[in-house]
Structure formats: C-alpha cells, structure tokens
Design an enzyme around this catalytic site. Structure first.
Site, mmCIF file in Angstrom:
data_model
loop_
_atom_site.group_PDB
_atom_site.id
_atom_site.type_symbol
_atom_site.label_atom_id
_atom_site.label_comp_id
_atom_site.label_asym_id
_atom_site.label_seq_id
_atom_site.Cartn_x
_atom_site.Cartn_y
_atom_site.Cartn_z
ATOM 1 N N ASP A 81 35.092 35.829 -42.433
ATOM 2 C CA ASP A 81 36.103 36.502 -41.989
ATOM 3 C C ASP A 81 35.628 37.236 -40.701
ATOM 4 O O ASP A 81 34.351 38.309 -41.111
ATOM 5 C CB ASP A 81 37.196 37.235 -42.793
ATOM 6 N N GLU A 128 35.376 31.646 -39.740
ATOM 7 C CA GLU A 128 35.941 32.208 -38.942
ATOM 8 C C GLU A 128 36.009 33.314 -37.157
ATOM 9 O O GLU A 128 36.306 33.897 -37.411
ATOM 10 C CB GLU A 128 37.033 33.116 -40.065
#
Ligand code: GLC
Length: 656
Positions: A291, A333
C-alpha cells in the site's frame, strides 16, 4: 551437499555472526530444507545487498534480515513449503489467462457477524465467476475509528477482533487455496497508526522509536519540505505534517494526521517490515498489496514519490520473501502518472526484481476517458507510450477500486493528440460528477483542490457508467447503453492481459451506496459510496429473472471471463499493443502470441461502428476466417468484409 557444506555456502557470503545465527536456526530442519535455504540465499544474496545499498552497511542489514528469514523459513508450515515448490515450478501462475481477481471488505462480503469464517461460506459465488484471487481489504488491527478504512494499522500481527483471529485467517487462506483461490492482503508500508507500538513508544520519548518516524522540533524543515509536496487529502487532511502533543514536535503525516509516515531511511524500519511480510506469508497470504509504496522514500525538493530508493528497497524486500517464502508475491499499489508507473514492475537494474504485479491505473483512467469522450485517440496514444513490462510480471487491470479515481493523464500525452491536459481532466471530473451536459454518470467529487483545480471522483462502476440514471429514466435504450458500458469497460480490462480485479458488487451492477455517510466515521469520505455491502438477495435471485440489470451484467461478465480463460493469447507475458482502428471510438488491442495474433476490438460508443477489413488484415488476421471468442461465432461482416460492431460491442478475434 551435507549440512556442513550448506553452512559453508552461507558463511562465504553472509557476515559471519549472521551466518552462525542462521546455521543454528536451520540446524534442526531436515537436510533437504537446510540445503534449500542455503541455495536460495546463494541465489538471492547479490540482489538483496544491491537493494540494501541505500544504507551505509548493506551486508550487515542483509545478514540481520536473513536471520529473520531463517526463523520464518523454519516456522513455515509444510503445506506452505509445498506451495513454495509449486510456485517455483510454475512462476507464471499469476500471469495465466485463467486468473481472475476479486476485491471486497470482509464484513461487506460475508454475512453480518460471521467475519473471516463467513467468507469461506460464500466461496461459491466467487467460483461462479471463476475467481482465483481474493483481495480482502485491510483486516489487521487498526486504530479505533477513524482509521482510513483500516489503512491506519495499530498491530500488523493481529486481526481485527470483530473479524476473527490470526488462526482464522490462516484457516481461511487454506480453505481458499483448496478452492483454487489465492489470498491477497494489504501491507501498509508507508505509515502506521499513531497508536501502533512504535509510535506509542516514540510518543513516550523513546529515541530508538522516534527515529522510526520523521519528527521535527519546529516548522522550519516541514515548511521547506511543504514547498514541493502535494497534498493527498487536501479536504480532510491538509498539509503533510501534524503537530503531536505527546511528541511536542511535528511528525510527517502524508495521509491523515493519525497515519505516521515511517522513516525507511532507518534500516531498523526495513527489518521490522521485512519481518511483518514474513509473518503474513506464514499465515498463508500469497499476494501482498504494498500500500502507498510510492511514498516510502522522502527527498527534499521533490514530491517525495517514486524515488529510486523505493525500487531498491522493494527489490531487497522481495529477495527476502523469495528466500523464506517464494510463494509470496508482491503487488505494488502506486497510483502514479504513466511515466513513473512501469518502474514498479522493474526497469533497468531492477528489471523483474521488484513487484510481480502493479495496478495499471493508466488503463483504468483511459477507459473512463474513452467512455466519456467516445474517442480512443488519447487512450491509444497514451497507452502505447507506456514501455514494455518485464515478461515475468503482470499488470493488475481494473475498472475501479475502493478508492477515488484521479485523472492521471499526462499533459504531453494530451498535447500530442491536440487536447489540453488540464481541460481534459477538468472535463472528466465534471462529466463523471454528472455536471456536464449529456453526462450519463452519477459520481461524487472527492477532494476538490481549488489551488490546483484537481477534482477526483468516487463511484461504483455501474453508477459511473450511468446504470442508475438510465433506470430512473425508464428508457430501455439508455439502460442497454449503460449496461453496455459496464461490460465493455470490463471487456477492456479482461482483454488486456494481466490479472483483472473485479470490485465487489460491480459483477451485479451495484450502484453507489446511498447511505454511505450514515456510518459516523465515514461521513466526509465519499469513497465509501463505492464500497457498498454486497447485496446477497440480488446475488441469490440472479437466475430467477435474467432480464434484470444485475443478471445481465453478471451473465455478461461470466461469459467474458469464460472466454478469457480459454485464450492463451491473454497470458501476461504477451504485450498488449493498443491501436486506433480508423473507426471513430473503436479501440484496437493487438497481442502477438507465438500461436498467432489476437485482436481485441472495443466499440466505446453507443453507435454502430465499422472496422475496415483491410485494417484487420494489416494485423495479420483475415476477416473471413476469424472467430470472435466473446460470442463464440464469426463476427458480422459487411459485403466489403468490414466488421460491424454494435453499440459497446467487444470482439476478441483470432484465426479460427
Ligand atoms: C492507499 C489506499 C487508500 C488509503 C491510502 C493510505 O492509497 O488504497 O484507501 O487511503 O493508501 O493508506
């Protein structure tokens, strides 16, 4: 090789004290396991040290990490060691055309109150779609709300108590695997919650842990940094630094004030996170979604995104995972501009050595741009400018996700096709907010930044494609078009190659959640409009009435997914080459597979379109002898052998 020789292998490369510690850890293991570990270290050592060269003593850090890797390896369950072997024998498992991803929040997918165990009960729906990969949204222990949908983690080694325990998680990963589904979880690398033990210790004055963060006594440094830093959440978390009363200092908080950015220039942070990765891998998590990875390295005078060190450190993390748990796969990501994107799959010295998967947000943005403008010129240009990715990697293709859509359209790409980048982005924001004459969309404006004019958009695929507005109008043709847009959008991501991920609810045409702001902690963050709970009453009645929009979307997606799985051309190692087609609003995508070309044609308009036969011949296919795998039949041809495409029709063509 004997155990002694294995130890020699280790000591020739690994600093002696680490080598000894490793030898002691793996000594109780069967000989073949010891040997495997030593061979993997030998295979990865140079890659690991090169990645760690951002630190003053890379070998020392590498040695420390290998001790952690040895512990994780020794503790790894037998079935996961078998999985490791399986993945090593089939390293392209995630590149196969049969791979289908699905993303959902546990509590919005499973029956209320059933948590992780409840996910297993609903595997049948996933199997109906052919899902082989399930991304469960953040489920590790977050700080109490607000916690950015779980992206403010307080403990990486505990599951949210309302969803279950780490034992339940390990069990679920097993059940999913038996059903042919790999589990993907987030690992939030850029920040931890203010309540995480490291931040708590820092707040208590512990210098060791203060050094895990970027802490500044006064505003001079933050002010200097702010000069070039953009704001991620200008609306609800302006600025990049927060004054913390306990610290009596400013701390770097790129996202919300309760999400403290980690200082990855500190090797202790690196080792801690490497250990978390190994821990999650041993629970049976197969794909780790890294992330906000773009933000993990800071550099004054820049926007502190996409710095070269990010890729070096990803390479090091991956080498460690490949040694202890080679089944663990990395997914980046990084929702960044087209020029920065491909680095996450590995460019130059990092070719094939960083993430295996990365979100193709450029493709996502271009799909919505094509649907709004009914024009494919910009998309064909911008997408063909993205450099080839390493053949061992795959894009995550998606039509939308749990986040907003930011219009990552490059000014130069726009300029190259006679558009103004700013105006086009502005057009897309207004169009998808429903503020443009003739717009079909019902999106919501997220994080309008009056300073930059930047306006992002929230919404489900069906709402953005106009299903809600069409239903309200009672106009059957409008509804056909809106459903056509949901399906053609998915057809593009399914026909691109890569690993497509369907967002929960999009498979049944779910609209924006009208009650998204009724949960107190969600009000103000309209990304919750595109995170509705899956409506199981709709899922359960799909077969009873095939004429509902939900059933039409579902069966349309099902047949696209089945066709996809049967097409070897869609293996991710084969590059997708976007092409304009000479038919306005029809995108062509050529894939040159050794067994022959495949041409995808996508009519992104509500009008009938004709692609000339000569155009198809130029791509190496004879219109008179092709088959369309979407319909399973020959495509419709005119007397001149031009291909006829009806509104929003996709064609996947190969030689018969
Ligand atoms: C990622 C997540 C997003 C979150 C952010 C901060 O971009 O997708 O939902 O707000 O990271 O963790």
């Amino acid at each position: 090789m004997t155990a002694i020789q294995d130890r020699d292998v280790l000591s020739t490369v690994v600093p002696i004290d680490s080598a000894e510690a490793i030898a002691a850890i793996i000594a109780p293991l069967p000989q073949h396991r010891q040997r495997t570990f030593a061979l993997r270290v030998r295979r990865r050592w140079a890659e690991l040290v090169a990645g760690l060269s951002v630190y003053p003593e890379p070998e020392v850090v590498a040695g420390r990490c290998l001790v952690l890797a040895a512990k994780a390896y020794a503790e790894r369950a037998d079935d996961l060691h078998t999985l490791d072997e399986q993945r090593l024998l089939e390293p392209d498992w995630f590149q196969q055309p049969s791979m289908v991803g699905y993303a959902a929040y546990t509590e919005r997918f499973a029956a209320p109150g059933t948590g992780l165990a409840g996910v297993a009960d609903r595997v049948e729906h996933l199997r109906d779609l052919g899902v082989t990969y399930l991304h469960l949204m953040p489920l590790l222990q977050p700080r109490p709300a607000p916690n950015d949908g779980g992206y403010a983690v307080a403990n990486y080694r505990t599951v949210r108590p309302d969803l279950g325990t780490t034992k339940d998680l390990a069990e679920l990963s097993k059940v999913l695997r038996h059903n042919g589904i790999s589990l993907c979880l987030d690992i939030v690398l850029n920040h931890v919650a203010r309540e995480h033990a490291w931040a708590t210790a820092a707040r208590a004055g512990n210098q060791h842990y203060r050094d895990y963060f970027y802490v500044y006594d006064d505003r001079s440094e933050p002010d200097a940094l702010e000069a070039t830093l953009p704001e991620v959440f200008p609306d609800f978390a302006p600025g990049n630094f927060t004054f913390d009363d306990d610290l009596q200092a400013w701390v770097w908080t790129t996202f919300n004030d309760y999400q403290w950015d980690l200082n990855w220039a500190n090797p202790n942070v690196f080792c801690e996170m490497a250990d978390v990765i190994l821990y999650l891998g041993n629970l049976g998590v197969e794909v780790l979604r890294l992330d906000a990875i773009a933000f993990t390295w800071k550099r004054k005078g820049t926007n502190s995104q996409n710095q070269p060190e990010v890729h070096a450190l990803t390479q090091a993390l991956r080498s460690i995972a490949r040694i202890a748990a080679p089944a663990v796969t990395f997914k980046a990501e990084a929702i960044v501009g087209p020029d920065d994107l491909v680095y996450y799959l590995g460019r130059g010295v990092h070719h094939g050595k960083v993430s295996d998967l990365a979100y193709h947000n450029g493709l996502m943005v271009q799909i919505w741009s094509m649907l709004a403008s009914r024009d494919v010129t910009l998309a064909a240009h911008a997408l063909s400018r993205i450099p080839a990715t390493p053949t061992s990697t795959a894009w995550i293709t998606y039509l939308r996700c749990h986040d907003d859509i930011g219009w990552a359209i490059d000014d130069r790409d726009a300029g190259a096709v006679q558009l103004n980048g700013f105006e086009h982005r502005n057009f897309l924001s207004n169009f998808y907010a429903g503020d443009f004459a003739g717009s079909f969309a019902e999106g919501l404006v997220f994080q309008y930044n009056p300073e930059t004019g930047d306006k992002r958009i929230s919404g489900t695929a069906a709402s953005l494609a106009g299903v809600g507005a069409a239903q309200a109008s009672g106009d059957a043709r409008r509804l056909d078009d809106a459903i056509g847009r949901v399906l053609i959008g998915h057809a593009v991501i399914l026909g691109w190659g890569g690993l497509p991920v369907i967002w929960s609810g999009d498979e049944i045409g779910t609209l924006n959640d009208p009650a998204w702001d009724e949960v107190a902690d969600h009000a103000g963050d309209n990304r919750w409009a595109n995170r509705p709970a899956l409506d199981w009453s709709v899922v359960d009645s799909l077969s009873s009435d095939p004429s509902t929009p939900a059933a039409r979307v579902f069966t349309g997606m099902q047949s696209l997914l089945r066709a996809r799985a049967s097409l070897p051309h869609l293996h991710s190692a084969v590059a997708a080459q976007p092409l304009p087609t000479s038919a306005p609003g029809v995108l062509g995508v050529l894939r040159r597979h050794p067994i022959g070309p495949m041409v995808g044609l996508y009519n992104m308009t509500e009008h009938e379109r004709y692609v000339p036969g000569w155009w198809l011949r130029e791509q190496g296919l004879d219109p008179a002898s092709v088959v369309d795998h979407v319909s399973g039949a020959a495509p419709e041809l005119t007397e001149y052998e031009d291909l006829r495409l009806s509104a929003y029709q996709p064609l996947w063509l190969t030689a018969q």
